[in-house]
Structure formats: structure tokens, C-alpha cells
Design an enzyme around this catalytic site. Structure first.
Site, short mmCIF file in Angstrom:
data_model
loop_
_atom_site.label_atom_id
_atom_site.label_comp_id
_atom_site.label_asym_id
_atom_site.label_seq_id
_atom_site.Cartn_x
_atom_site.Cartn_y
_atom_site.Cartn_z
N GLY A 9 -8.41 -3.17 -5.99
CA GLY A 9 -8.08 -4.51 -6.49
C GLY A 9 -9.35 -5.31 -6.76
N GLY A 12 -9.59 -8.56 -8.96
CA GLY A 12 -8.72 -9.70 -8.64
C GLY A 12 -9.49 -10.91 -8.13
N GLN A 13 -8.74 -11.93 -7.72
CA GLN A 13 -9.37 -13.19 -7.30
C GLN A 13 -10.36 -12.95 -6.15
OE1 GLN A 13 -6.78 -16.13 -5.52
NE2 GLN A 13 -8.31 -17.74 -5.63
N TYR A 143 7.28 -10.26 -0.90
CA TYR A 143 5.83 -10.24 -0.59
C TYR A 143 5.63 -10.35 0.92
CZ TYR A 143 0.97 -12.00 -0.57
OH TYR A 143 -0.37 -12.19 -0.34
N LYS A 147 4.19 -7.74 3.69
CA LYS A 147 3.05 -8.04 4.56
C LYS A 147 3.40 -7.79 6.03
CE LYS A 147 -0.16 -9.23 1.57
NZ LYS A 147 -1.23 -8.26 1.27
N1 LIG Z 1 -5.51 -14.97 -3.18
C1 LIG Z 1 -4.86 -15.46 -2.15
O1 LIG Z 1 -4.68 -16.70 -2.04
C2 LIG Z 1 -4.36 -14.53 -1.07
C3 LIG Z 1 -3.76 -15.08 0.08
C4 LIG Z 1 -3.25 -14.23 1.05
C5 LIG Z 1 -3.40 -12.86 0.92
N2 LIG Z 1 -3.98 -12.35 -0.20
C6 LIG Z 1 -4.07 -10.89 -0.30
O2 LIG Z 1 -5.37 -10.48 -0.68
C7 LIG Z 1 -5.28 -9.32 -1.53
C8 LIG Z 1 -6.01 -9.57 -2.83
O3 LIG Z 1 -5.46 -10.72 -3.42
P1 LIG Z 1 -6.00 -11.34 -4.78
O4 LIG Z 1 -5.75 -12.79 -4.71
O5 LIG Z 1 -7.37 -10.86 -5.09
O6 LIG Z 1 -4.95 -10.71 -5.80
P2 LIG Z 1 -5.05 -10.58 -7.40
O7 LIG Z 1 -3.66 -10.54 -7.93
O8 LIG Z 1 -6.00 -11.58 -7.96
O9 LIG Z 1 -5.71 -9.15 -7.54
C9 LIG Z 1 -5.03 -7.98 -7.20
C10 LIG Z 1 -5.62 -6.84 -7.99
O10 LIG Z 1 -4.85 -5.68 -7.70
C11 LIG Z 1 -4.76 -4.92 -8.90
N3 LIG Z 1 -3.59 -4.05 -8.85
C12 LIG Z 1 -2.28 -4.40 -8.99
N4 LIG Z 1 -1.50 -3.30 -8.94
C13 LIG Z 1 -2.33 -2.24 -8.77
C14 LIG Z 1 -2.12 -0.84 -8.66
N5 LIG Z 1 -0.89 -0.30 -8.71
N6 LIG Z 1 -3.20 -0.05 -8.49
C15 LIG Z 1 -4.44 -0.57 -8.43
N7 LIG Z 1 -4.70 -1.88 -8.55
C16 LIG Z 1 -3.66 -2.70 -8.71
C17 LIG Z 1 -4.66 -5.95 -10.00
O11 LIG Z 1 -5.12 -5.39 -11.22
C18 LIG Z 1 -5.59 -7.06 -9.50
O12 LIG Z 1 -6.90 -6.93 -10.03
C19 LIG Z 1 -3.78 -9.01 -1.66
O13 LIG Z 1 -3.40 -8.08 -0.68
C20 LIG Z 1 -3.13 -10.34 -1.36
O14 LIG Z 1 -1.83 -10.18 -0.88
C21 LIG Z 1 -4.45 -13.15 -1.19
#
Ligand SMILES: NC(=O)c1ccc[n+]([C@@H]2O[C@H](COP(=O)([O-])OP(=O)(O)OC[C@H]3O[C@@H](n4cnc5c(N)ncnc54)[C@H](O)[C@@H]3O)[C@@H](O)[C@H]2O)c1
Length: 321
Positions: A9, A12-13, A143, A147
Site C-alpha cells: 500500500g 496510499g496516504q 471495515y 480490523k
Molecule cells: N489514513 C487513515 O486515516 C487511517 C486511519 C486508521 C487506519 N488506517 C489504516 O492504515 C492503512 C493504510 O491506510 P491509507 O490511509 O494509507 O490508505 P489508502 O487508501 O490511502 O492507501 C491504501 C493503498 O492500498 C492499495 N491497495 C488497495 N487494494 C490493494 C490490493 N488488493 N493489493 C495491493 N494494494 C492494494 C491502494 O492502491 C492504496 O495505495 C490501512 O490499513 C488503513 O486501514 C488509516
């Protein structure tokens, strides 16, 4: 020897900022950025990259073998709002993805795994303020269900196979690099872009909706810190509550308004309101503070100033900042 890391990932963010932070710490060559279908941001190509689907266990296994990986940060997932639109896919990616990573890790001798949980593990029956670590976990989103199940699976792999999995229940994360990926706290990032670009924002949550939030530099600190902590200090392998600040949409708008003259916000709650209403307004992270010394650096005023200054340099402001 620095760890050899695989980050799923990575585009991602969180990944977009965690990968550069890990590379700065351990060296570019030590961190392999795994992206899904898209090529990923230019910045990720400062070191090794791979393309893989996390439900494909063999692809993860190959990446671990090819690069001699001993540490995995497994970030790939579908987030809360997207998950409610696509519950089957959310379960598949979040659960099969996690199980694949854990199975590859235990079979390949990977030493340590980081997997983020979320405040979404809590449901409406948990106390809404200062939600304790051990509050009941009955979430009402797929979701959140993924988790809670993920936390239990991580703890099981620790007990059964001795796999050193570490996990944090991130609150909503605010960051200036990559856009958020479809969560319920996304408004807290969108509002900064709107303030600078248009001087106005329509928020998808009610103004009094308060949620736990954290600025990305603190989230990166917490993540690297728990991964570097001596195993004896890590008492929980399911997911530590983690907290930095808590504010309502209206309080954030007012804080931004101190810097952006004439900034106006209206409120048009959508389907995400129901999700926000089922989550804590603040969480008690005293276990993380006690066990491995967690302490955040950013509160609302400092985070707001830093976001506006970083984005202000990138965007063309239409309002005075
Ligand atoms: N951003 C937040 O506020 C937040 C808060 C709590 C938990 N989280 C957790 O942190 C983690 C990362 O979050 P984020 O905000 O960077 O999410 P995001 O959605 O910005 O990024 C997730 C990434 O996963 C990739 N992805 C999706 N399906 C996929 C697959 N089948 N195979 C490979 N890659 C795949 C997407 O392309 C994306 O780049 C996640 O587990 C999320 O649940 C995030």
C-alpha cells in the site's frame, strides 16, 4: 544491520510518507515499495519498487524472497467509506491480504510485521469519550469488522507461531502529501485544500461531530517507534489505542479561519455521518504511553499551522494566509 523492509500500500496516504521516512532512516535500498496497479508516485522510485496484489500470496512471497525482506509494513487495505460501498471486496483485500502477509512472514522467517488497526474497531456500544483500550469491540462497518478480526489474527499468529506482529489503532490521519483514500475522516484533509483553493468548504459531517485525529508526522513517529521498541515492552500484539488530538468539524474550521481570511464552511452530512457517529470522539492511549513511551507532538493549532504552510507552498492560494 538495518532491516530490509517491504511496505504494501506504498502509494496510499500513509505509505507515500512512511516509505520516504523509512528510507531516510535505513537507506533507500533497504525499503521496497509495493504498489498495486498504478505506478505510484515518482518519489517512491528513489528505491526498489514492486507491483503486487496483496491477496496474491505467491506474489508477496516472491517479493520477500527476491529482496531478502525481514520486516513488513502491511498498509494495503480498503478504508471505511469505500468498504461500506464494496463490503465483499473490503473483506477480501483486508482479511485475505493480511492473512497472506502473515503466512508469508511466518514461512519465510520474516522477523517483524507492522499492521495498522483503527479506531473503527469500536462500535456505538463502546464509551464515546476516552474510549479505553479494552472497551468492547462490536463495530458496525465491514471495515471495523475486518480490523477487529485482523487484530485477533495478529495476536493469534504471535501466540501460535511467535510471529512478532505490532499494531496501532490509528485515529483519523491528517497529511499534506498523498490524498486520503476513502475514509470517514477525509474531510479533515479536504478542508485544507478547499480553504486555500476556494476559501469555502462543504463538510460531509455535521459541525459538532468530534473524532480522534493525528497529524502524519506523529503517526510516522509512533509507527517507527513501536517497530523499534524492544519486544519485551510490547505487551499487546493486536492493536494499541493511539491518540493525539480530538476536535469537531466546526473547531477545525474555526482554527483554519484564524489563518485564512473569510473562510466559510457549510455542512451537508452524507452516508459517512452514520459511520462517524458509531466511532469514539476521543480514545485513551495510556497503555501505549506506559508500555513504549508514546507521546504526540502535534495538537490542533500546531498541526493547522504546519498543514497550511506546507500546502500553501504547493498550491496557489486564492485567499491570504
Ligand atoms: N489514513 C487513515 O486515516 C487511517 C486511519 C486508521 C487506519 N488506517 C489504516 O492504515 C492503512 C493504510 O491506510 P491509507 O490511509 O494509507 O490508505 P489508502 O487508501 O490511502 O492507501 C491504501 C493503498 O492500498 C492499495 N491497495 C488497495 N487494494 C490493494 C490490493 N488488493 N493489493 C495491493 N494494494 C492494494 C491502494 O492502491 C492504496 O495505495 C490501512 O490499513 C488503513 O486501514 C488509516
Amino acid at each position: 544491520m538495518p532491516p530490509k523492509i517491504l511496505v504494501t500500500g506504498a502509494a496510499g496516504q500513509i505509505g507515500a510518507e512512511l516509505v520516504p521516512a523509512l528510507r531516510l532512516r535505513y537507506g533507500n535500498a533497504q525499503v521496497v515499495a509495493a504498489v498495486h496497479k498504478a505506478p505510484g508516485a515518482e518519489a517512491l522510485r528513489a528505491g526498489p519498487t514492486v507491483t503486487l496484489d496483496v491477496v496474491d500470496e505467491e506474489a508477496i512471497s516472491k517479493a520477500v524472497r527476491d529482496h531478502g525482506v525481514d520486516t513488513i509494513y502491511h498498509l494495503a487495505a480498503l478504508l471505511s467509506a469505500v468498504g461500506e460501498d464494496k463490503p465483499d471486496l473490503a473483506w477480501e483485500v483486508n482479511m485475505k491480504g493480511l492473512k497472506s502477509v502473515l503466512d508469508v512472514a511466518r514461512r519465510s522467517g520474516v522477523k517483524r510485521v507492522f499492521w495498522p488497526s483503527s479506531i473503527a474497531v469500536f462500535g456505538p456500544n463502546a464509551p464515546r469519550t476516552m474510549t479505553p483500550q479494552n472497551a468492547s469491540l462490536i463495530p458496525t462497518t465491514i471495515y471495523g469488522v475486518s480490523k477487529v478480526s485482523g487484530e485477533l489474527l495478529c495476536n493469534y499468529y504471535f501466540l501460535k507461531y511467535g510471529l512478532d506482529v505490532r499494531s496501532l489503532r490509528y485515529p483519523g490521519l491528517i497529511s499534506s502529501e498523498a490524498p486520503p483514500g476513502g475514509g470517514t475522516t477525509d474531510y479533515a484533509v479536504e478542508i485544507f485544500y478547499a480553504a486555500l483553493e476556494k476559501g469555502a468548504y462543504t463538510c460531509f459531517l455535521r459541525k459538532e461531530t468530534a473524532l480522534p485525529m493525528m497529524y502524519m508526522p506523529d503517526a510516522l513517529d509512533a509507527t517507527i517507534s513501536i517497530m523499534e521498541t524492544d519486544v519485551a515492552r510490547v505487551k499487546l500484539h493486536g492493536g494499541y489505542n493511539l491518540s493525539a488530538m480530538s476536535f469537531s468539524a466546526e473547531e477545525l474550521a474555526a482554527e483554519i479561519g484564524k489563518h485564512v481570511k473569510g473562510f466559510s464552511v457549510s455542512y451537508a452530512p452524507d452516508r459517512r455521518q452514520k459511520i462517524a457517529d458509531s466511532w469514539p470522539m476521543s480514545v485513551d492511549d495510556s497503555e501505549a504511553r506506559k508500555d513504549w513511551g508514546w507521546s504526540p507532538k502535534y495538537g490542533l493549532p500546531r498541526m493547522t499551522e504546519d498543514m497550511l504552510s506546507r500546502l500553501g507552498r504547493r498550491l496557489k492560494p486564492q485567499k491570504d494566509v
